[in-house]
Design a protein around this motif. Sequence first.
Motif, PDB file in Angstrom:
ATOM      1  N   PRO A  54       0.812  -1.222   0.000  1.00  0.00           N
ATOM      2  CA  PRO A  54       0.000   0.000   0.000  1.00  0.00           C
ATOM      3  C   PRO A  54       0.842   1.266   0.000  1.00  0.00           C
ATOM      4  O   PRO A  54       1.634   1.484   0.919  1.00  0.00           O
ATOM      5  CB  PRO A  54      -0.824  -0.125   1.291  1.00  0.00           C
ATOM      6  N   ASP A  55       0.689   2.083  -1.034  1.00  0.00           N
ATOM      7  CA  ASP A  55       1.487   3.308  -1.083  1.00  0.00           C
ATOM      8  C   ASP A  55       0.950   4.373  -0.137  1.00  0.00           C
ATOM      9  O   ASP A  55       1.559   5.438   0.003  1.00  0.00           O
ATOM     10  CB  ASP A  55       1.604   3.848  -2.507  1.00  0.00           C
ATOM     11  N   SER A  56      -0.170   4.068   0.500  1.00  0.00           N
ATOM     12  CA  SER A  56      -0.654   4.987   1.519  1.00  0.00           C
ATOM     13  C   SER A  56       0.167   4.870   2.803  1.00  0.00           C
ATOM     14  O   SER A  56      -0.014   5.655   3.727  1.00  0.00           O
ATOM     15  CB  SER A  56      -2.123   4.690   1.831  1.00  0.00           C
ATOM     16  N   ASP A  57       1.065   3.885   2.848  1.00  0.00           N
ATOM     17  CA  ASP A  57       1.891   3.688   4.038  1.00  0.00           C
ATOM     18  C   ASP A  57       3.095   4.614   4.087  1.00  0.00           C
ATOM     19  O   ASP A  57       3.807   4.635   5.087  1.00  0.00           O
ATOM     20  CB  ASP A  57       2.383   2.239   4.105  1.00  0.00           C
ATOM     21  N   TYR A  58       3.349   5.359   3.003  1.00  0.00           N
ATOM     22  CA  TYR A  58       4.527   6.220   3.030  1.00  0.00           C
ATOM     23  C   TYR A  58       4.289   7.474   2.194  1.00  0.00           C
ATOM     24  O   TYR A  58       3.453   7.488   1.297  1.00  0.00           O
ATOM     25  CB  TYR A  58       5.769   5.470   2.522  1.00  0.00           C
ATOM     26  N   TYR A  59       5.037   8.503   2.536  1.00  0.00           N
ATOM     27  CA  TYR A  59       4.915   9.779   1.841  1.00  0.00           C
ATOM     28  C   TYR A  59       6.226  10.239   1.231  1.00  0.00           C
ATOM     29  O   TYR A  59       6.255  11.184   0.451  1.00  0.00           O
ATOM     30  CB  TYR A  59       4.403  10.854   2.807  1.00  0.00           C
ATOM     31  N   VAL A  60       7.307   9.581   1.602  1.00  0.00           N
ATOM     32  CA  VAL A  60       8.612   9.888   1.030  1.00  0.00           C
ATOM     33  C   VAL A  60       9.301   8.577   0.698  1.00  0.00           C
ATOM     34  O   VAL A  60       9.253   7.620   1.481  1.00  0.00           O
ATOM     35  CB  VAL A  60       9.482  10.697   2.020  1.00  0.00           C
ATOM     36  N   ILE A  61       9.926   8.540  -0.460  1.00  0.00           N
ATOM     37  CA  ILE A  61      10.699   7.368  -0.873  1.00  0.00           C
ATOM     38  C   ILE A  61      12.014   7.853  -1.446  1.00  0.00           C
ATOM     39  O   ILE A  61      12.071   8.920  -2.082  1.00  0.00           O
ATOM     40  CB  ILE A  61       9.911   6.522  -1.896  1.00  0.00           C
ATOM     41  N   GLY A  62      13.070   7.088  -1.203  1.00  0.00           N
ATOM     42  CA  GLY A  62      14.346   7.570  -1.714  1.00  0.00           C
ATOM     43  C   GLY A  62      15.486   6.599  -1.527  1.00  0.00           C
ATOM     44  O   GLY A  62      15.287   5.427  -1.210  1.00  0.00           O
ATOM     45  N   TRP A  63      16.677   7.140  -1.729  1.00  0.00           N
ATOM     46  CA  TRP A  63      17.901   6.346  -1.733  1.00  0.00           C
ATOM     47  C   TRP A  63      18.896   6.841  -0.694  1.00  0.00           C
ATOM     48  O   TRP A  63      19.096   8.065  -0.537  1.00  0.00           O
ATOM     49  CB  TRP A  63      18.544   6.431  -3.119  1.00  0.00           C
ATOM     50  N   PHE A  64      19.513   5.878  -0.038  1.00  0.00           N
ATOM     51  CA  PHE A  64      20.591   6.130   0.906  1.00  0.00           C
ATOM     52  C   PHE A  64      21.785   5.290   0.473  1.00  0.00           C
ATOM     53  O   PHE A  64      21.642   4.354  -0.305  1.00  0.00           O
ATOM     54  CB  PHE A  64      20.161   5.731   2.319  1.00  0.00           C
ATOM     55  N   ARG A  65      22.937   5.638   1.004  1.00  0.00           N
ATOM     56  CA  ARG A  65      24.109   4.812   0.724  1.00  0.00           C
ATOM     57  C   ARG A  65      24.999   4.728   1.946  1.00  0.00           C
ATOM     58  O   ARG A  65      25.023   5.626   2.791  1.00  0.00           O
ATOM     59  CB  ARG A  65      24.898   5.342  -0.472  1.00  0.00           C
ATOM     60  N   LYS A  66      25.732   3.613   2.001  1.00  0.00           N
ATOM     61  CA  LYS A  66      26.670   3.378   3.094  1.00  0.00           C
ATOM     62  C   LYS A  66      27.985   2.971   2.463  1.00  0.00           C
ATOM     63  O   LYS A  66      28.072   1.942   1.788  1.00  0.00           O
ATOM     64  CB  LYS A  66      26.133   2.261   4.002  1.00  0.00           C
TER      65      LYS A  66
END
Length: 130
Positions: free
Chosen positions: A27-39
């Motif tokens: 469900p895309d109602s579960d989030y409002y921001v999506i993105g990328w991180f790196r380590k």
Amino acid sequence: QVQLVESGGGVVQPGGSLRLSCTASGPDSDYYVIGWFRKAPGKEREGVSCQSTEDDSTYYARSVRGRFTISVHNDKDKKIVYLQMNGLKREDTGTYYCATTRFRTLHYCEAFAGHGMDTWGKGIQVTVSS
């Protein structure tokens, strides 16, 4: 519950390009921001780029501005998030993670090393080397 699966990593020479993909199912109602991180080895996790699913506002880390582009696409019941990476540098090497948050802010992408993001993918390796 949202599930995130990354793909598209690999080895590339300096100056080259890669496109990472993150398929977000659930469900895309579960989030409002999506993105990328790196380590990167020996470094703290950092937010690379994120996008709001509400107003399409974006965040880019200063080190990638002008080189990386994030885009979010709807595909039936899934979202696909791309990270187009051009002009890659050795310091872009690391494990890249896709993540989402239910908070309506890009702040957790910019600060706190990703704490505040709710759901994470398993990560994918990007190596920039000659």
